[in-house]
Design an enzyme around this catalytic site. Structure first.
Site, PDB file in Angstrom:
ATOM      1  N   PRO C 106       0.837  -1.210   0.000  1.00  0.00           N
ATOM      2  CA  PRO C 106       0.000   0.000   0.000  1.00  0.00           C
ATOM      3  C   PRO C 106       0.866   1.252   0.000  1.00  0.00           C
ATOM      4  O   PRO C 106       1.899   1.277   0.656  1.00  0.00           O
ATOM      5  CB  PRO C 106      -0.783  -0.096   1.305  1.00  0.00           C
ATOM      6  CG  PRO C 106      -0.660  -1.497   1.757  1.00  0.00           C
ATOM      7  CD  PRO C 106       0.576  -2.071   1.156  1.00  0.00           C
ATOM      8  N   GLY C 108       2.408   4.429   1.096  1.00  0.00           N
ATOM      9  CA  GLY C 108       2.566   4.954   2.443  1.00  0.00           C
ATOM     10  C   GLY C 108       3.134   3.927   3.409  1.00  0.00           C
ATOM     11  O   GLY C 108       3.555   4.263   4.497  1.00  0.00           O
ATOM     12  N   CYS C 109       3.145   2.655   3.000  1.00  0.00           N
ATOM     13  CA  CYS C 109       3.788   1.626   3.808  1.00  0.00           C
ATOM     14  C   CYS C 109       5.234   1.544   3.373  1.00  0.00           C
ATOM     15  O   CYS C 109       5.529   1.078   2.285  1.00  0.00           O
ATOM     16  CB  CYS C 109       3.135   0.264   3.561  1.00  0.00           C
ATOM     17  SG  CYS C 109       1.883  -0.155   4.751  1.00  0.00           S
ATOM     18  N   VAL C 110       6.144   2.016   4.197  1.00  0.00           N
ATOM     19  CA  VAL C 110       7.544   2.015   3.759  1.00  0.00           C
ATOM     20  C   VAL C 110       8.224   0.705   4.163  1.00  0.00           C
ATOM     21  O   VAL C 110       7.923   0.159   5.198  1.00  0.00           O
ATOM     22  CB  VAL C 110       8.301   3.226   4.353  1.00  0.00           C
ATOM     23  CG1 VAL C 110       9.643   3.384   3.656  1.00  0.00           C
ATOM     24  CG2 VAL C 110       7.478   4.485   4.165  1.00  0.00           C
TER      25      VAL C 110
END
Lengths: 135, 103, 110
Positions: C106, C108-110
């Site tokens: 997703p 924004g999921c680093v």
């Protein structure tokens, strides 16, 4: 929430020719996690980002215009489109996709996120920004 | 000598199209691609610039793939501008002596 | 580390996400889960199928907050909460479910 800030994203570039539009959209989606007051402004060539019926099969790029309709889910529902910029490009509101959100404070009524604005109104929106991001 | 001019910058943002038209001679073709395709539409702020150039014998074409990507219908293109595909782009390049890219 | 399913090899990234969205099949999903020591139940499939539909419509994998709200709307309040989703996908509903759904991580999921 007293620590809520107003984030204004200025979008002035057409999609696909340069990477600005996609970059902006990604930052908006990431930033939405912080639950701030978010306003998106589309002016100049930025208005091309919101046209409906985009079909990128011929240019071999991802059609990210579909993602704008997810913005309502992310509580990004203040979208301001410069009326003069549309006019200069032979476009009207009817040429843009419909972007909506469900209003929590009004029994989840579906409302339009898009507002046509003048340059003066854009100046006010920019003036209201605690954080201004330009793309 | 005929030249194919390709313009890929938005005429609403840069002066590439104006510069191009200031040197495009009669018999030249101007092909609008990428961010320039919006200049091919009717009722825009640059429509008269394009029409004036056409009146002076400059031909115009626009890349259909780039129009479609931006949700712009070929039906809204100014009369007299031909909508071409990538094969048409290549054909135009072959039909002219030179290609000048207005980067 | 490539993934092998029924004699076919699929390219994955360093975290095990499918490199190519179009490679996905239900069998690939089962294999991706098995590689994590998980077995997919109907409850897992509800979420995986939801994510694939969401991606098809919006071209993104939703953030957890958005996923939770949307699942609640579609599958009922008892499923639209983080407790339920974290029990199904202990490594994080967005990250882990997206992996089995063959989607990119997703945004924004680093």
């Amino acid at each position: 929430m007293s620590d809520t800030k107003t984030f204004v994203y200025m979008n002035r570039k057409a999609p696909y020719g340069t990477v600005y539009a996609l970059e902006s959209l990604e930052v908006v989606l990431i930033g939405a996690a912080f639950e701030q007051n978010v306003k998106l402004v589309f002016m100049d060539d930025g208005v091309y980002q919101l046209t409906k019926n985009q079909d990128t099969d011929g240019i071999g790029m991802k059609n990210f215009s579909k993602t704008y309709s997810a913005l309502g889910d992310y509580d990004v529902n203040q979208i301001y489109v410069c009326e003069q910029s549309l006019k200069d490009r032979g476009l009207t509101l009817d040429d843009l996709q419909e972007l909506t959100y469900e209003d929590e404070d009004d029994d989840w009524a579906e409302k339009s996120s898009i507002h046509l604005v003048s340059r003066d109104q854009i100046a006010e929106i920019v003036g209201s920004a605690d954080v201004l991001l330009n793309f | 000598m005929s030249t194919l001019h390709t313009v890929n910058k938005s005429p609403f943002e840069r002066n590439s199209l104006d510069s191009c038209l200031s040197v495009a001679a009669e018999g030249a073709t101007v092909l609008l691609i990428e961010d320039a395709v919006g200049g091919a539409l009717q009722n825009t702020a640059v429509a008269s610039t394009v029409s004036d150039a056409m009146g002076k014998g400059v031909k115009f074409a626009v890349l259909g793939e780039d129009l479609r990507a931006r949700g712009l219908s070929a039906e809204r293109v100014i009369d007299g501008i031909s909508v071409v595909d990538y094969a048409g782009f290549v054909q135009l390049a072959c039909d002219h002596d030179n290609v000048q890219n207005w980067l | 580390m490539p993934l092998e399913v029924n004699g076919k090899t699929y390219e994955t990234d360093e975290e095990g996400y499918l490199a190519n969205l179009n490679d996905w099949t239900p069998e690939v999903a089962e294999a991706l889960a098995a590689a994590d020591g998980e077995t997919l139940t109907d409850n897992h499939w509800e979420v995986i199928n939801f994510l694939r539909e969401y991606y098809e419509e919006y071209q993104i994998a939703p953030a957890v907050r958005v996923l939770t709200k949307a699942i609640g709307k579609k599958l009922g309040k008892d499923k639209g909460n983080s407790k339920y989703l974290y029990e199904l996908f202990p490594y994080g509903p967005a990250k882990q479910a997206c992996k089995y759904a063959g989607l990119p991580k997703p945004t924004g999921c680093v």
